[in-house]
Scaffold this motif. Structure first.
Motif, PDB file in Angstrom:
ATOM      1  N   SER A  28      21.957  41.938 -13.758  1.00 17.30           N
ATOM      2  CA  SER A  28      21.464  43.017 -12.888  1.00 17.30           C
ATOM      3  C   SER A  28      20.921  44.208 -13.669  1.00 17.30           C
ATOM      4  O   SER A  28      20.274  45.085 -13.102  1.00 17.30           O
ATOM      5  N   VAL A  66      17.580  39.169  -9.203  1.00 18.65           N
ATOM      6  CA  VAL A  66      18.018  40.250  -8.318  1.00 18.65           C
ATOM      7  C   VAL A  66      17.035  41.406  -8.480  1.00 18.65           C
ATOM      8  O   VAL A  66      16.456  41.598  -9.562  1.00 18.65           O
ATOM      9  N   ASP A  89      16.739  33.312  -5.026  1.00 14.98           N
ATOM     10  CA  ASP A  89      17.646  34.450  -4.853  1.00 14.98           C
ATOM     11  C   ASP A  89      16.893  35.772  -4.819  1.00 14.98           C
ATOM     12  O   ASP A  89      17.258  36.680  -4.068  1.00 14.98           O
ATOM     13  N   GLN A  92      15.608  36.272  -1.380  1.00 16.17           N
ATOM     14  CA  GLN A  92      16.717  36.483  -0.444  1.00 16.17           C
ATOM     15  C   GLN A  92      17.277  37.891  -0.555  1.00 16.17           C
ATOM     16  O   GLN A  92      17.491  38.570   0.455  1.00 16.17           O
ATOM     17  N   TYR A  93      17.510  38.350  -1.795  1.00 14.38           N
ATOM     18  CA  TYR A  93      18.094  39.680  -1.978  1.00 14.38           C
ATOM     19  C   TYR A  93      17.090  40.789  -1.695  1.00 14.38           C
ATOM     20  O   TYR A  93      17.455  41.860  -1.195  1.00 14.38           O
ATOM     21  N   SER A  94      15.819  40.539  -1.990  1.00 16.95           N
ATOM     22  CA  SER A  94      14.801  41.565  -1.770  1.00 16.95           C
ATOM     23  C   SER A  94      14.542  41.797  -0.282  1.00 16.95           C
ATOM     24  O   SER A  94      14.316  42.928   0.151  1.00 16.95           O
ATOM     25  N   LEU A  95      14.575  40.720   0.501  1.00 20.05           N
ATOM     26  CA  LEU A  95      14.257  40.815   1.920  1.00 20.05           C
ATOM     27  C   LEU A  95      15.498  40.855   2.811  1.00 20.05           C
ATOM     28  O   LEU A  95      15.383  40.853   4.035  1.00 20.05           O
ATOM     29  N   ALA A  96      16.677  40.877   2.185  1.00 22.45           N
ATOM     30  CA  ALA A  96      17.943  40.948   2.936  1.00 22.45           C
ATOM     31  C   ALA A  96      18.027  39.831   3.977  1.00 22.45           C
ATOM     32  O   ALA A  96      18.281  40.069   5.158  1.00 22.45           O
ATOM     33  N   VAL A  97      17.787  38.605   3.515  1.00 21.29           N
ATOM     34  CA  VAL A  97      17.809  37.468   4.428  1.00 21.29           C
ATOM     35  C   VAL A  97      18.666  36.347   3.842  1.00 21.29           C
ATOM     36  O   VAL A  97      18.573  36.042   2.653  1.00 21.29           O
ATOM     37  N   ASP A  98      19.496  35.765   4.664  1.00 24.18           N
ATOM     38  CA  ASP A  98      20.330  34.633   4.265  1.00 24.18           C
ATOM     39  C   ASP A  98      19.601  33.349   4.644  1.00 24.18           C
ATOM     40  O   ASP A  98      19.475  33.020   5.834  1.00 24.18           O
ATOM     41  N   TYR A 108      12.592  34.715   5.641  1.00 22.40           N
ATOM     42  CA  TYR A 108      12.444  34.344   4.227  1.00 22.40           C
ATOM     43  C   TYR A 108      10.966  34.082   3.949  1.00 22.40           C
ATOM     44  O   TYR A 108      10.422  33.051   4.340  1.00 22.40           O
TER      45      TYR A 108
END
Length: 208
Positions: A28, A66, A89, A92-98, A108
């Motif tokens: 990170s 990340v 990942d 997923q982390y950038s767009l706050a989507v699971d 996504y």
């Protein structure tokens, strides 16, 4: 740290038997990279004390997956031998989507302008530091997005075997300057839907 060093020692010993590189996942920021490298040095010292051989010049890279790593890629690049962008990942982390949650999976978007900007940031930082940057993840295997990634300067694509022939054909069918122009135009668009439509249309033109 005990388990991590056990793994590092095993990787170092294996480095005597082929062209092996080491890459840290989920970094990170540069502090974590330095902590990992400190443990790597301890692992090297322990092998030396035991008289065990290893490649002391093993290449050490960072997986950029990340947003904080992408945004500080210029700092990380100064202390890395190579980058690989882990798009699954990172998106997923950038767009706050699971991705595993079907209720929000539609959010996504690999072609989202924010994702493209992060990717460009990483590639530019790597090249400024004169290191190569690869990409692994589903985004690298999307034929239409490959045109944009090529134009952004991505050095290596990590792909499933079944996708390789098509991607090789596409890369051979377009010049780098043309790919750069496609990437430049794509970066001006406002939504992921617009980017996808634009890239697919350009790909169709190339494959005519």
């Amino acid at each position: 740290p005990v388990i991590f060093k056990l793994e590092l020692r095993a990787i170092l010993r294996a480095s005597m038997h082929g062209n092996l590189k080491l890459m840290y996942p989920m970094i990170s920021g540069v502090e974590e990279l330095r902590q990992a490298n400190a443990l790597l040095q301890e692992a090297k010292d322990e092998l030396k004390q035991k008289g065990l051989k290893f490649n002391n010049e093993i290449a050490v890279g960072v997986m950029i997956e990340v947003p904080s790593a992408a945004m500080t890629a210029d700092i990380l690049a100064k202390e890395s031998d190579f980058f690989s962008i882990g798009t699954n990942d990172l998106i997923q982390y950038s767009l706050a989507v699971d991705r595993g949650n079907e209720k929000v999976a539609y959010l996504y978007e690999p072609a989202h302008p924010a994702v493209l900007r992060l990717v460009k940031t990483v590639i530019d930082a790597a090249h400024q530091a004169k290191i190569k940057v690869a990409m692994c993840g589903e985004m690298a295997g999307e034929p239409s997005l490959a045109l944009i990634l090529l134009g952004l300067g991505l050095d290596e694509f990590s792909l499933p075997p079944q996708v390789i022939p098509e991607l090789k054909f596409i890369i051979r069918a377009i010049g780098f300057k043309a790919a750069q122009e496609i990437a430049h135009q794509a970066m001006q668009l406002s939504t992921g839907t617009q980017v996808e439509e634009f890239a697919k249309n350009r790909l169709a033109e190339i494959l005519k």
